[in-house]
Design a protein around this motif. Structure first.
Motif, PDB file in Angstrom:
ATOM      1  N   THR B  54     -32.726  24.078  14.142  1.00  0.00           N
ATOM      2  CA  THR B  54     -31.566  23.196  13.982  1.00  0.00           C
ATOM      3  C   THR B  54     -30.300  24.032  14.009  1.00  0.00           C
ATOM      4  O   THR B  54     -30.350  25.260  14.048  1.00  0.00           O
ATOM      5  CB  THR B  54     -31.589  22.431  12.642  1.00  0.00           C
ATOM      6  OG1 THR B  54     -31.273  23.365  11.599  1.00  0.00           O
ATOM      7  CG2 THR B  54     -32.920  21.783  12.383  1.00  0.00           C
ATOM      8  N   PHE B  56     -28.192  23.681  11.516  1.00  0.00           N
ATOM      9  CA  PHE B  56     -27.734  23.461  10.148  1.00  0.00           C
ATOM     10  C   PHE B  56     -27.838  24.750   9.352  1.00  0.00           C
ATOM     11  O   PHE B  56     -28.820  25.470   9.435  1.00  0.00           O
ATOM     12  CB  PHE B  56     -28.612  22.374   9.523  1.00  0.00           C
ATOM     13  CG  PHE B  56     -27.893  21.581   8.487  1.00  0.00           C
ATOM     14  CD1 PHE B  56     -26.981  20.595   8.854  1.00  0.00           C
ATOM     15  CD2 PHE B  56     -28.132  21.819   7.152  1.00  0.00           C
ATOM     16  CE1 PHE B  56     -26.326  19.863   7.892  1.00  0.00           C
ATOM     17  CE2 PHE B  56     -27.472  21.087   6.183  1.00  0.00           C
ATOM     18  CZ  PHE B  56     -26.571  20.101   6.553  1.00  0.00           C
ATOM     19  N   GLN B  61     -28.829  23.814   3.312  1.00  0.00           N
ATOM     20  CA  GLN B  61     -30.169  23.269   3.144  1.00  0.00           C
ATOM     21  C   GLN B  61     -30.733  23.612   1.775  1.00  0.00           C
ATOM     22  O   GLN B  61     -31.467  22.827   1.176  1.00  0.00           O
ATOM     23  CB  GLN B  61     -31.080  23.824   4.246  1.00  0.00           C
ATOM     24  CG  GLN B  61     -32.381  23.054   4.456  1.00  0.00           C
ATOM     25  CD  GLN B  61     -33.523  23.558   3.582  1.00  0.00           C
ATOM     26  OE1 GLN B  61     -33.450  24.634   3.025  1.00  0.00           O
ATOM     27  NE2 GLN B  61     -34.560  22.750   3.472  1.00  0.00           N
ATOM     28  N   LEU B 186     -28.391  15.469   2.343  1.00  0.00           N
ATOM     29  CA  LEU B 186     -28.387  16.045   3.695  1.00  0.00           C
ATOM     30  C   LEU B 186     -28.459  14.947   4.749  1.00  0.00           C
ATOM     31  O   LEU B 186     -28.925  13.836   4.474  1.00  0.00           O
ATOM     32  CB  LEU B 186     -29.580  16.992   3.850  1.00  0.00           C
ATOM     33  CG  LEU B 186     -29.614  18.198   2.898  1.00  0.00           C
ATOM     34  CD1 LEU B 186     -30.854  19.037   3.151  1.00  0.00           C
ATOM     35  CD2 LEU B 186     -28.359  19.038   3.054  1.00  0.00           C
ATOM     36  N   MET B 190     -32.129  16.268   9.050  1.00  0.00           N
ATOM     37  CA  MET B 190     -32.721  17.386   8.342  1.00  0.00           C
ATOM     38  C   MET B 190     -34.121  17.092   7.843  1.00  0.00           C
ATOM     39  O   MET B 190     -34.851  17.987   7.417  1.00  0.00           O
ATOM     40  CB  MET B 190     -31.835  17.792   7.141  1.00  0.00           C
ATOM     41  CG  MET B 190     -30.562  18.493   7.530  1.00  0.00           C
ATOM     42  SD  MET B 190     -30.868  19.938   8.542  1.00  0.00           S
ATOM     43  CE  MET B 190     -31.768  20.938   7.364  1.00  0.00           C
TER      44      MET B 190
END
Lengths: 243, 247
Positions: B54, B56, B61, B186, B190
């Motif tokens: 990802t 992200f 996270q 999130l 995710m």
């Protein structure tokens, strides 16, 4: 106890008891008034028309002489103040029966005196029976209407301080000096003896001191008697008394 | 009013007072902020990587997982410590000697601990909102704190772990707390990094609910058992022992 086996006592029964152990250290972060107010809440439902529960917090704080410390954290109280707080917690629910377990251990004479005054105030004030355990026999003599002596887990004596003294010995000790010489005499009628003494010698008598049998002597005599096996059963069954 | 209800209300009062004490005592505040502050610093220093597959940032996270872990630290460990202390200093015995005192004690503890835990959540959450935006990357963060926490997907997606470890982690509430918080904080995308590529809301509610029910059922039983054995002499004996212990 209060007509109930302690093992089977419920919360309503518990609400009628107050317990003060030797050294509580709990709730150190709480403030005095805050803690008393909080613990009092639990007793509200157990109040009766004759006995409103709990105590008013401010009244209670002043009764145990902690008004100046009302907003002090409990951990910062002195030993004597802490013990007085413990008594306040013990009586916050206006108990029928209050236990004080050796409440003055480790006190200096002044703190002890203050504590004795507090116990007297309590016993005058409310309809509360106070059961106080102590190793200090002067304390017992000063405070108690009825004294029970335990030895080896058995009750060896039960009565008022005067009754106990009579049981061991009816004699009082008379000490005096005559023409500078010291004498000691034991007599059942100390007053009569002293009267005769003055009649016979008048001005020659000095340093007069009449000493009644103290509870300590009674205690030692009773324990000795008990241990030598003269008395193997309790002298009397404990009977229900009302304060 | 009913005596139980009175005790319950006294417990709420107690909870508020204890919460205030927790928040105004330097030592207690320190124990609440200690871990989140350390975690934030470590994450900030190790910023770099993205969550595999990802775009992200790993830092973002892992924030929810850290929140979950903090909840466990404040809610469980600190609670256990407070109970031990209350037993040693006689607070528990006092509760036992007060009519319905155990109801009040338990209610107070649940409330004060819950309040403290919420504060423990806010402390890392607020600075995290400023420290990490999704543009910044973060490095692999794996503090060898506790084995359970390590395998619960707190710092790294749990799907990266061997399957048998994943199963162990799923038996404990930390993983589910983290999962629930991740799903709340999130983006939906995710969830791809989670087991079954889903937030698994129903399972989360089920497992956490079960743990909560078990905990609340067990707590009074355990407390009453602890309190039943309490007496003036046992508290005195423990104090003597504690005084002999070298500090």
């Amino acid at each position: 106890m209060l007509g109930t086996d302690p093992e089977a006592g419920d919360e309503a029964w518990r609400a009628r008891l107050g317990i003060v152990l030797q050294s509580w250290r709990d709730h150190g972060k709480w403030r005095v008034r805050e803690l008393l107010g909080h613990l009092g809440r639990y007793y509200t439902p157990y109040g009766t028309p004759e006995r409103a529960r709990p105590y008013d917090t401010d009244e209670l704080v002043s009764l145990v002489g902690l008004t100046d410390q009302a907003d002090t954290p409990v951990a910062r109280l002195s030993g004597g103040q802490r013990r007085r707080l413990d008594v306040a917690i013990g009586i916050v629910g206006k108990p029928d029966l209050l236990f004080l377990d050796e409440p003055t251990v480790g006190f200096d004479p002044q703190a002890r005196q203050e504590f004795h005054d507090l116990v007297r105030r309590l016993s005058d004030r409310e309809d509360t029976t106070i059961l106080l355990t102590t190793h200090d026999l002067d304390e017992a003599e000063k405070l108690a209407d009825r004294i029970v002596i335990l030895s080896g887990g058995v009750i060896v004596a039960d009565g008022s301080a005067v009754e106990l003294a009579e049981r061991v010995s009816g004699k009082a000790e008379v000490r005096y000096s005559r023409d500078g010489e010291f004498f000691t005499h034991s007599d059942e009628d100390a007053t009569g003896y002293v009267r005769e003494l003055f009649a016979a010698y008048g001005e020659a008598i000095g340093d007069l001191e009449v000493r009644r049998v103290r509870l300590e002597d009674v205690y030692l005599a009773m324990v000795r008697e008990f241990e030598s096996g003269q008395r193997t059963v309790a002298p009397s069954e404990l009977t229900e008394v009302t304060a | 009013m009913n005596a139980g209800a009175v005790a319950l209300r006294a417990g709420v009062h107690r909870g508020w007072i204890e919460f205030r004490q927790n928040m105004t005592n330097a030592q207690d505040v320190w124990s609440v902020v200690f871990f989140p502050v350390i975690a934030l610093i470590v994450m900030y220093m190790l910023r770099g990587d993205k969550v595999p597959g990802t775009d992200f940032s790993l830092g973002s996270q892992s924030i929810p997982g850290i929140l979950g872990m903090n909840l466990v630290l404040n809610g469980l460990l600190a609670l256990a410590m407070a109970l031990t202390m209350d037993r040693e200093d006689g607070t528990l015995l006092r509760a036992k000697a007060t009519p319905n005192g155990m109801i009040g004690y338990l209610t107070g503890k649940v409330i004060s601990r819950a309040g403290t835990s919420v504060v423990g959540l806010l402390i890392p959450l607020v600075p995290a909102a400023f420290l990490f935006d999704s543009e910044q990357g973060m490095g692999v963060v794996m503090l060898p704190m506790m084995l359970l926490m390590a395998i619960s997907g707190v710092f790294y997606p749990i799907t990266a772990l061997p399957e048998w470890l994943q199963w162990i982690a799923q038996g404990f509430p930390i993983y589910w707390l983290g999962l629930g918080l991740r799903s709340a904080l999130l983006p939906v995308a995710m969830s791809a990094a989670e087991i079954g590529e889903s937030w698994r809301h129903l399972e989360t509610i089920g497992v956490l609910g079960a743990w909560a029910v078990i905990g609340l059922l067990l707590a009074p039983v355990v407390l009453l058992r602890m309190a039943r054995r309490e007496s003036g002499s046992s508290v005195a004996a423990r104090r003597r022992k504690a005084m002999q212990r070298p500090m």
